[in-house]
Design a protein around this motif. Sequence first.
Motif, mmCIF file in Angstrom:
data_model
loop_
_atom_site.group_PDB
_atom_site.id
_atom_site.type_symbol
_atom_site.label_atom_id
_atom_site.label_comp_id
_atom_site.label_asym_id
_atom_site.label_seq_id
_atom_site.Cartn_x
_atom_site.Cartn_y
_atom_site.Cartn_z
ATOM 1 N N LEU A 290 -35.124 49.922 -41.006
ATOM 2 C CA LEU A 290 -33.881 49.432 -40.417
ATOM 3 C C LEU A 290 -34.061 48.026 -39.845
ATOM 4 C CD1 LEU A 290 -32.623 52.649 -38.570
ATOM 5 C CD2 LEU A 290 -31.536 51.548 -40.551
ATOM 6 N N ALA A 291 -35.188 47.797 -39.174
ATOM 7 C CA ALA A 291 -35.466 46.481 -38.610
ATOM 8 C C ALA A 291 -35.572 45.430 -39.713
ATOM 9 C CB ALA A 291 -36.759 46.520 -37.792
ATOM 10 N N ASP A 292 -36.231 45.788 -40.811
ATOM 11 C CA ASP A 292 -36.348 44.841 -41.929
ATOM 12 C C ASP A 292 -34.979 44.498 -42.509
ATOM 13 O OD1 ASP A 292 -39.102 44.547 -41.854
ATOM 14 O OD2 ASP A 292 -39.457 46.253 -43.190
ATOM 15 N N ARG A 293 -34.104 45.507 -42.637
ATOM 16 C CA ARG A 293 -32.776 45.247 -43.185
ATOM 17 C C ARG A 293 -31.964 44.344 -42.255
ATOM 18 N NH1 ARG A 293 -33.190 50.652 -45.331
ATOM 19 N NH2 ARG A 293 -32.141 51.612 -43.544
ATOM 20 N N ARG A 294 -32.077 44.576 -40.944
ATOM 21 C CA ARG A 294 -31.338 43.743 -39.996
ATOM 22 C C ARG A 294 -31.840 42.296 -40.039
ATOM 23 N NH1 ARG A 294 -30.535 45.673 -34.066
ATOM 24 N NH2 ARG A 294 -29.042 43.949 -34.243
ATOM 25 N N GLU A 295 -33.147 42.131 -40.116
ATOM 26 C CA GLU A 295 -33.706 40.777 -40.153
ATOM 27 C C GLU A 295 -33.381 40.083 -41.468
ATOM 28 O OE1 GLU A 295 -37.847 40.953 -39.045
ATOM 29 O OE2 GLU A 295 -37.400 42.253 -37.340
ATOM 30 N N ALA A 296 -33.396 40.844 -42.577
ATOM 31 C CA ALA A 296 -33.047 40.262 -43.871
ATOM 32 C C ALA A 296 -31.582 39.849 -43.918
ATOM 33 C CB ALA A 296 -33.350 41.259 -44.991
ATOM 34 N N ALA A 297 -30.754 40.533 -43.113
ATOM 35 C CA ALA A 297 -29.322 40.215 -43.078
ATOM 36 C C ALA A 297 -29.013 38.983 -42.239
ATOM 37 C CB ALA A 297 -28.537 41.408 -42.554
ATOM 38 N N GLY A 298 -30.034 38.413 -41.591
ATOM 39 C CA GLY A 298 -29.813 37.174 -40.862
ATOM 40 C C GLY A 298 -30.173 37.188 -39.396
ATOM 41 N N SER A 300 -32.019 36.458 -36.236
ATOM 42 C CA SER A 300 -32.898 35.298 -36.050
ATOM 43 C C SER A 300 -34.165 35.596 -35.250
ATOM 44 C CB SER A 300 -32.117 34.172 -35.351
ATOM 45 O OG SER A 300 -31.652 34.606 -34.072
ATOM 46 N N HIS A 301 -34.331 36.841 -34.848
ATOM 47 C CA HIS A 301 -35.528 37.203 -34.088
ATOM 48 C C HIS A 301 -35.973 38.595 -34.518
ATOM 49 C CE1 HIS A 301 -33.009 39.936 -31.675
ATOM 50 N NE2 HIS A 301 -32.122 38.952 -31.657
ATOM 51 N N THR A 302 -37.155 38.985 -34.078
ATOM 52 C CA THR A 302 -37.665 40.307 -34.433
ATOM 53 C C THR A 302 -36.778 41.392 -33.847
ATOM 54 O OG1 THR A 302 -39.935 39.499 -34.523
ATOM 55 C CG2 THR A 302 -39.642 41.867 -34.259
ATOM 56 N N SER A 303 -36.405 42.337 -34.681
ATOM 57 C CA SER A 303 -35.508 43.397 -34.236
ATOM 58 C C SER A 303 -36.164 44.262 -33.165
ATOM 59 C CB SER A 303 -35.108 44.274 -35.430
ATOM 60 O OG SER A 303 -34.410 45.417 -35.001
ATOM 61 N N LYS A 304 -35.380 44.642 -32.179
ATOM 62 C CA LYS A 304 -35.886 45.537 -31.135
ATOM 63 C C LYS A 304 -36.215 46.920 -31.686
ATOM 64 C CE LYS A 304 -33.480 43.211 -27.328
ATOM 65 N NZ LYS A 304 -32.482 43.349 -26.249
ATOM 66 N N LEU A 305 -35.661 47.248 -32.855
ATOM 67 C CA LEU A 305 -35.981 48.531 -33.482
ATOM 68 C C LEU A 305 -37.458 48.601 -33.850
ATOM 69 C CD1 LEU A 305 -32.878 48.956 -35.821
ATOM 70 C CD2 LEU A 305 -33.336 50.135 -33.651
ATOM 71 N N ALA A 306 -38.035 47.480 -34.258
ATOM 72 C CA ALA A 306 -39.456 47.441 -34.591
ATOM 73 C C ALA A 306 -40.303 47.667 -33.341
ATOM 74 C CB ALA A 306 -39.817 46.116 -35.241
ATOM 75 N N ALA A 307 -39.899 47.068 -32.234
ATOM 76 C CA ALA A 307 -40.624 47.280 -30.974
ATOM 77 C C ALA A 307 -40.536 48.753 -30.543
ATOM 78 C CB ALA A 307 -40.059 46.369 -29.885
ATOM 79 N N LEU A 308 -39.366 49.378 -30.768
ATOM 80 C CA LEU A 308 -39.205 50.789 -30.447
ATOM 81 C C LEU A 308 -40.127 51.647 -31.316
ATOM 82 C CD1 LEU A 308 -37.784 53.147 -29.037
ATOM 83 C CD2 LEU A 308 -35.955 52.968 -30.750
ATOM 84 N N ALA A 309 -40.243 51.294 -32.590
ATOM 85 C CA ALA A 309 -41.136 52.025 -33.494
ATOM 86 C C ALA A 309 -42.586 51.929 -33.020
ATOM 87 C CB ALA A 309 -41.001 51.489 -34.900
ATOM 88 N N ASP A 310 -42.994 50.736 -32.613
ATOM 89 C CA ASP A 310 -44.353 50.551 -32.109
ATOM 90 C C ASP A 310 -44.588 51.399 -30.870
ATOM 91 O OD1 ASP A 310 -44.879 48.745 -34.109
ATOM 92 O OD2 ASP A 310 -44.511 46.973 -32.863
ATOM 93 N N ALA A 311 -43.593 51.459 -29.999
ATOM 94 C CA ALA A 311 -43.738 52.210 -28.753
ATOM 95 C C ALA A 311 -43.858 53.709 -29.007
ATOM 96 C CB ALA A 311 -42.552 51.925 -27.826
ATOM 97 N N ILE A 312 -43.143 54.201 -30.017
ATOM 98 C CA ILE A 312 -43.170 55.633 -30.305
ATOM 99 C C ILE A 312 -44.559 56.101 -30.710
ATOM 100 C CG2 ILE A 312 -42.373 57.373 -31.970
ATOM 101 C CD1 ILE A 312 -39.640 56.009 -31.924
ATOM 102 N N THR A 313 -45.211 55.317 -31.539
ATOM 103 C CA THR A 313 -46.484 55.772 -32.127
ATOM 104 C C THR A 313 -47.713 55.036 -31.605
ATOM 105 O OG1 THR A 313 -46.184 54.230 -33.970
ATOM 106 C CG2 THR A 313 -45.330 56.472 -34.249
ATOM 107 N N GLY A 314 -47.518 54.041 -30.736
ATOM 108 C CA GLY A 314 -48.659 53.293 -30.242
ATOM 109 C C GLY A 314 -49.228 52.328 -31.252
ATOM 110 N N HIS A 315 -48.435 51.930 -32.224
ATOM 111 C CA HIS A 315 -48.885 51.042 -33.307
ATOM 112 C C HIS A 315 -49.173 49.655 -32.785
ATOM 113 C CE1 HIS A 315 -48.263 48.492 -36.994
ATOM 114 N NE2 HIS A 315 -49.110 49.389 -37.443
#
Length: 315
Positions: A290-298, A300-315
Motif C-alpha cells: 500500500l505504501a509503495d502504491r501511494r508513493e508511486a501515485a505521487g 512526496s515523502h515516505t508513507s506512514k504506512l511503511a513506518a507502521l509496518a516496521d513497527a508491527i514486526t520490528g523490521h
Amino acid sequence: ECETIRAWDVDPNRVEMLDQAATRARINVRDVLGGFVVHGQARVQPAKLVRGLAAAVERLGVPIYEQTTVTATAKGCVTTNRGTVRAETIIRATEGFTAGIPGEERTWLALNSAQIVTEPLSPELWRAIGWEGHELLGSAAHAYCYAQRTREGRITMGGRGVPYRYGSRTDVNGQTQQATIDQLHQILTTLLPQTAGCRIEHAWCGVLGVPRDWCTTVGLDPTTRIGWAGGYVGLGVSSSNLSGRTLADLILGQDTELTRLPWVNRKVRRWEPEPFRWLGVHSMYQLYHLADRREAAGLSHTSKLAALADAITGH
C-alpha cells in the motif's frame, strides 16, 4: 537510500547518483526518474559457491553427511533420523529451517524468497532494454525486488511473493506457489514492459532465517558448547563467511576482534506464537505494498504506512 549506503560504505565515492538519462542508458526501466550505482561490486552463483566450499572442506578431510533430519539437540549430542551424533561442540547453522527443529519453532521465522527466470531474450529485445553492463538491478521500494541479466541472456527476478507460510512451514524441493510466480512476473513486466511477451521458464524458492529484530547473531554457549550462526535475512552469502571465522575463534576460546563484535552472543526475544506471526508478517507486506502504491501515485515523502509496518514486526 543512496545516502544511507554512503554512510555505511568505507569509500563513499563508490556510490554514484544517476539522473534519469544516465539510469535509462544503463537499463531502460519504465518511468524511471533516477537511480544510483554502487561501483566495485561482484556477483556470485551461490549454488556453485556452496558446492565449491563443500568440495574444499572435503579435500581437507571433513566428512559431510546430507539427507539427515535433526530431531533433537542437547549438550554433546544431536539426534537424527539416521542415528545419534556425539561431539564436544555443536553448531546450529540451519538458517530458515531452524523453526523445524523441536524447541526452536519461535527462534527464527522462515521467510519465503523466490525467483523466476525468463526464456532467453532476443537481440532485438535486449537492444530495447539495454542492460549491456549486466548490472545487478534492485528496487528501493518497501516491497523490494532484485533482478539480473544472466550469461545466457535471460532475466531473473526475485522477491518475497507470498512471504510466509503458516507455522513457519517451508517449501518442498523449492516448489513455488503460483501466486508468487504471478506476482514476480507482474513486477518484471511493470519495470520492464518490453518483457510482456516473454515466457517464464522456471521458478524456485527457499526460506530466510529472520530473528525478531531482523538482525543477525552468532554465538556459543560455554556451558553446553552449543553454538549458532544465522538470521541473515537474505544477506548470508557475505555474512556467513564472517560468522564462520567468528565461530572458529569462539570454539577455540580465543579473545579476538571478531569475538568482541556486538552481534556475538546477543540475545534476541522469540517470535510470537501463531496466528500472530502469520498475521504480523502478512500485515507488514500488505502495508508495504500500500505504501509503495501511494508513493508511486505521487506522495512526496515516505508513507506512514511503511513506518507502521516496521513497527508491527520490528523490521
